[in-house]
Design a protein around this motif. Sequence first.
Motif, PDB file in Angstrom:
ATOM      1  N   CYS A 181      14.249  20.116  44.767  1.00  0.00           N
ATOM      2  CA  CYS A 181      13.318  21.252  44.821  1.00  0.00           C
ATOM      3  C   CYS A 181      13.556  22.246  43.699  1.00  0.00           C
ATOM      4  CB  CYS A 181      13.457  21.968  46.163  1.00  0.00           C
ATOM      5  SG  CYS A 181      12.794  21.066  47.570  1.00  0.00           S
ATOM      6  N   GLY A 182      14.777  22.288  43.187  1.00  0.00           N
ATOM      7  CA  GLY A 182      15.081  23.230  42.118  1.00  0.00           C
ATOM      8  C   GLY A 182      14.823  24.667  42.539  1.00  0.00           C
ATOM      9  N   LYS A 183      14.135  25.418  41.695  1.00  0.00           N
ATOM     10  CA  LYS A 183      13.878  26.834  41.950  1.00  0.00           C
ATOM     11  C   LYS A 183      12.898  27.063  43.086  1.00  0.00           C
ATOM     12  CE  LYS A 183      16.506  28.311  38.602  1.00  0.00           C
ATOM     13  NZ  LYS A 183      17.759  29.052  38.891  1.00  0.00           N
ATOM     14  N   LYS A 184      12.229  25.996  43.545  1.00  0.00           N
ATOM     15  CA  LYS A 184      11.259  26.139  44.620  1.00  0.00           C
ATOM     16  C   LYS A 184      11.874  25.921  46.003  1.00  0.00           C
ATOM     17  CE  LYS A 184       7.019  24.996  42.099  1.00  0.00           C
ATOM     18  NZ  LYS A 184       6.379  26.306  42.357  1.00  0.00           N
ATOM     19  N   ALA A 185      13.185  25.681  46.080  1.00  0.00           N
ATOM     20  CA  ALA A 185      13.820  25.357  47.356  1.00  0.00           C
ATOM     21  C   ALA A 185      13.535  26.419  48.421  1.00  0.00           C
ATOM     22  CB  ALA A 185      15.325  25.173  47.168  1.00  0.00           C
ATOM     23  N   LYS A 186      13.792  27.693  48.099  1.00  0.00           N
ATOM     24  CA  LYS A 186      13.585  28.748  49.093  1.00  0.00           C
ATOM     25  C   LYS A 186      12.109  29.082  49.285  1.00  0.00           C
ATOM     26  CE  LYS A 186      18.113  30.937  48.734  1.00  0.00           C
ATOM     27  NZ  LYS A 186      18.858  32.194  48.480  1.00  0.00           N
ATOM     28  N   GLU A 187      11.292  28.692  48.324  1.00  0.00           N
ATOM     29  CA  GLU A 187       9.841  28.898  48.468  1.00  0.00           C
ATOM     30  C   GLU A 187       9.251  27.859  49.419  1.00  0.00           C
ATOM     31  OE1 GLU A 187       5.857  28.277  45.714  1.00  0.00           O
ATOM     32  OE2 GLU A 187       7.738  28.880  44.744  1.00  0.00           O
ATOM     33  N   TRP A 188       9.723  26.618  49.316  1.00  0.00           N
ATOM     34  CA  TRP A 188       9.181  25.526  50.120  1.00  0.00           C
ATOM     35  C   TRP A 188       9.864  25.373  51.468  1.00  0.00           C
ATOM     36  CZ3 TRP A 188       8.665  20.904  46.124  1.00  0.00           C
ATOM     37  CH2 TRP A 188       7.608  21.200  45.250  1.00  0.00           C
ATOM     38  N   ILE A 189      11.143  25.771  51.560  1.00  0.00           N
ATOM     39  CA  ILE A 189      11.947  25.475  52.746  1.00  0.00           C
ATOM     40  C   ILE A 189      12.524  26.764  53.300  1.00  0.00           C
ATOM     41  CG2 ILE A 189      13.863  24.112  53.667  1.00  0.00           C
ATOM     42  CD1 ILE A 189      13.708  22.488  50.989  1.00  0.00           C
ATOM     43  N   LYS A 190      12.255  27.041  54.576  1.00  0.00           N
ATOM     44  CA  LYS A 190      12.789  28.249  55.206  1.00  0.00           C
ATOM     45  C   LYS A 190      14.239  28.050  55.643  1.00  0.00           C
ATOM     46  CE  LYS A 190      11.662  31.738  58.691  1.00  0.00           C
ATOM     47  NZ  LYS A 190      11.607  32.824  57.700  1.00  0.00           N
ATOM     48  N   GLY A 191      14.603  26.817  55.965  1.00  0.00           N
ATOM     49  CA  GLY A 191      15.967  26.515  56.384  1.00  0.00           C
ATOM     50  C   GLY A 191      16.145  25.012  56.483  1.00  0.00           C
ATOM     51  N   ALA A 192      17.393  24.574  56.592  1.00  0.00           N
ATOM     52  CA  ALA A 192      17.681  23.142  56.665  1.00  0.00           C
ATOM     53  C   ALA A 192      18.804  22.895  57.661  1.00  0.00           C
ATOM     54  CB  ALA A 192      18.055  22.587  55.293  1.00  0.00           C
ATOM     55  N   ILE A 193      18.692  21.800  58.399  1.00  0.00           N
ATOM     56  CA  ILE A 193      19.653  21.428  59.433  1.00  0.00           C
ATOM     57  C   ILE A 193      20.204  20.052  59.101  1.00  0.00           C
ATOM     58  CG2 ILE A 193      19.982  21.022  61.897  1.00  0.00           C
ATOM     59  CD1 ILE A 193      17.349  22.762  62.249  1.00  0.00           C
ATOM     60  N   LEU A 194      21.522  19.960  58.997  1.00  0.00           N
ATOM     61  CA  LEU A 194      22.191  18.700  58.690  1.00  0.00           C
ATOM     62  C   LEU A 194      23.062  18.320  59.877  1.00  0.00           C
ATOM     63  CD1 LEU A 194      21.979  20.527  55.924  1.00  0.00           C
ATOM     64  CD2 LEU A 194      23.242  18.634  54.923  1.00  0.00           C
ATOM     65  N   LEU A 195      22.779  17.191  60.505  1.00  0.00           N
ATOM     66  CA  LEU A 195      23.550  16.706  61.639  1.00  0.00           C
ATOM     67  C   LEU A 195      24.484  15.603  61.160  1.00  0.00           C
ATOM     68  CD1 LEU A 195      20.684  16.441  64.308  1.00  0.00           C
ATOM     69  CD2 LEU A 195      22.015  18.453  63.618  1.00  0.00           C
ATOM     70  N   GLN A 196      25.778  15.886  61.162  1.00  0.00           N
ATOM     71  CA  GLN A 196      26.792  14.913  60.754  1.00  0.00           C
ATOM     72  C   GLN A 196      26.395  14.212  59.445  1.00  0.00           C
ATOM     73  OE1 GLN A 196      26.695  12.866  64.657  1.00  0.00           O
ATOM     74  NE2 GLN A 196      28.802  13.550  64.945  1.00  0.00           N
ATOM     75  N   PRO A 197      26.211  14.981  58.373  1.00  0.00           N
ATOM     76  CA  PRO A 197      25.701  14.397  57.119  1.00  0.00           C
ATOM     77  C   PRO A 197      26.603  13.291  56.585  1.00  0.00           C
ATOM     78  CG  PRO A 197      26.589  16.606  56.757  1.00  0.00           C
ATOM     79  CD  PRO A 197      26.499  16.423  58.231  1.00  0.00           C
ATOM     80  N   PHE A 198      25.965  12.257  56.063  1.00  0.00           N
ATOM     81  CA  PHE A 198      26.644  11.041  55.607  1.00  0.00           C
ATOM     82  C   PHE A 198      27.063  11.210  54.155  1.00  0.00           C
ATOM     83  CE2 PHE A 198      26.114   6.336  54.434  1.00  0.00           C
ATOM     84  CZ  PHE A 198      27.389   6.013  54.876  1.00  0.00           C
ATOM     85  N   PHE A 199      28.304  11.655  53.953  1.00  0.00           N
ATOM     86  CA  PHE A 199      28.887  11.777  52.627  1.00  0.00           C
ATOM     87  C   PHE A 199      30.122  10.881  52.553  1.00  0.00           C
ATOM     88  CE2 PHE A 199      27.182  16.317  52.959  1.00  0.00           C
ATOM     89  CZ  PHE A 199      26.018  16.023  52.255  1.00  0.00           C
ATOM     90  N   GLY A 200      30.571  10.596  51.350  1.00  0.00           N
ATOM     91  CA  GLY A 200      31.752   9.769  51.164  1.00  0.00           C
ATOM     92  C   GLY A 200      32.507  10.171  49.924  1.00  0.00           C
ATOM     93  N   GLY A 201      33.476   9.353  49.553  1.00  0.00           N
ATOM     94  CA  GLY A 201      34.288   9.607  48.370  1.00  0.00           C
ATOM     95  C   GLY A 201      35.381   8.574  48.262  1.00  0.00           C
ATOM     96  N   GLU A 202      35.924   8.441  47.082  1.00  0.00           N
ATOM     97  CA  GLU A 202      36.979   7.446  46.874  1.00  0.00           C
ATOM     98  C   GLU A 202      38.269   7.835  47.596  1.00  0.00           C
ATOM     99  OE1 GLU A 202      37.026   4.335  45.101  1.00  0.00           O
ATOM    100  OE2 GLU A 202      34.918   4.695  45.575  1.00  0.00           O
ATOM    101  N   GLU A 203      38.621   9.097  47.569  1.00  0.00           N
ATOM    102  CA  GLU A 203      39.819   9.547  48.266  1.00  0.00           C
ATOM    103  C   GLU A 203      39.532   9.677  49.762  1.00  0.00           C
ATOM    104  OE1 GLU A 203      42.861  13.409  48.405  1.00  0.00           O
ATOM    105  OE2 GLU A 203      41.223  13.315  46.939  1.00  0.00           O
ATOM    106  N   ARG A 204      40.363   9.065  50.589  1.00  0.00           N
ATOM    107  CA  ARG A 204      40.145   9.096  52.026  1.00  0.00           C
ATOM    108  C   ARG A 204      40.511  10.455  52.622  1.00  0.00           C
ATOM    109  NH1 ARG A 204      36.682   5.021  52.683  1.00  0.00           N
ATOM    110  NH2 ARG A 204      37.614   2.945  52.467  1.00  0.00           N
ATOM    111  N   LYS A 205      39.677  10.902  53.581  1.00  0.00           N
ATOM    112  CA  LYS A 205      39.961  12.101  54.348  1.00  0.00           C
ATOM    113  C   LYS A 205      40.654  11.708  55.655  1.00  0.00           C
ATOM    114  CE  LYS A 205      37.871  14.630  51.299  1.00  0.00           C
ATOM    115  NZ  LYS A 205      38.641  15.527  50.418  1.00  0.00           N
TER     116      LYS A 205
END
Length: 312
Positions: free
Chosen positions: A169-193
């Motif tokens: 969205c770039g500079k339009k993020a707050k213009e287009w979206i009032k808020g965002a909800i992330l439920l257990q977002p699926f992220f990863g990485g090489e180093e284990r947590k």
Amino acid sequence: MEALEDVRGVLKVFRDGSIFRLDVSHLFIQANEQTEQGGVATKDVILNQNLGLWVRIYLPSVAPDVRLPVMLYFHGGGFCLASPGTTDFHNFSAKLAATAGVMIVSVNYRLAPEHRLPAAYEDCFSALQWLNSGSESETWVRSYADPEKVYLLGDSAGGNIVHQVILRCGKKAKEWIKGAILLQPFFGGEERKRSEVDCVAEAFLSVQLSDAYWRLSLPSDCHADRDHPYCNPLGPRSPDLREVEFPPLLVALGGKDVLRDRGLEYCEELKKMGKEVDVVLFEEEEHAFYALKLHSDSAQQLTQHISRFLHS
């Protein structure tokens, strides 16, 4: 023929590049089909026939002159599985629409490995563009949606998509979206947590299954390891998030989820950057509890958090 990847027998990728998908049509609920959640009407709208891009709209019972917040929903499934009609996601959407008083627009995006990332990101961003500028011809959106109250919602892989759509969205993020909800977002990485190391193989989402989803969904190039920007938003090759104009975020995590620590780190880093982030941790819950245990106390509490976030 031996399968190079086997996702619980539902999805298999073979050495010759061929793909097997189990027919799970019996788990698909059609729009307007009777569900356990009364008072919610549903219908499907095609956005791009060639891409197979469509949305399912959930409209709770509402007075004719009422304008509802609109939630653009990206379902989970490791980028490889499911659709808005999959039973668990359909029932979750219908219940949330009814209890939170919100119109939900659930996106059917292209799946990996046939369509590797960023295909899902592109489809979901296109759906947001449609909702913000091209949806006037859709009767329910035109009649009942509040264009000033558009939210994003994503669970698991869908939470990852929310992050990437905000970046697009770039500079339009707050213009287009009032808020965002992330439920257990699926992220990863090489180093284990720690939550990844401690996760048992029998969990609904194990670290082994998580790794398989990333192998199947990341771009097929030599730099597509788990520190790829699509996978690790805080990784060494990821964009600087300090300049990103995030809308207010609500992030829900499970204390027994393999993704717990990555979610907590994501939230803490965004807070350090001055972003508005509200974190809710359900200590006793595993992955996807909100859909798999739809009527549990934790799922009910999550719905209340979402409702307050929408109507505050």
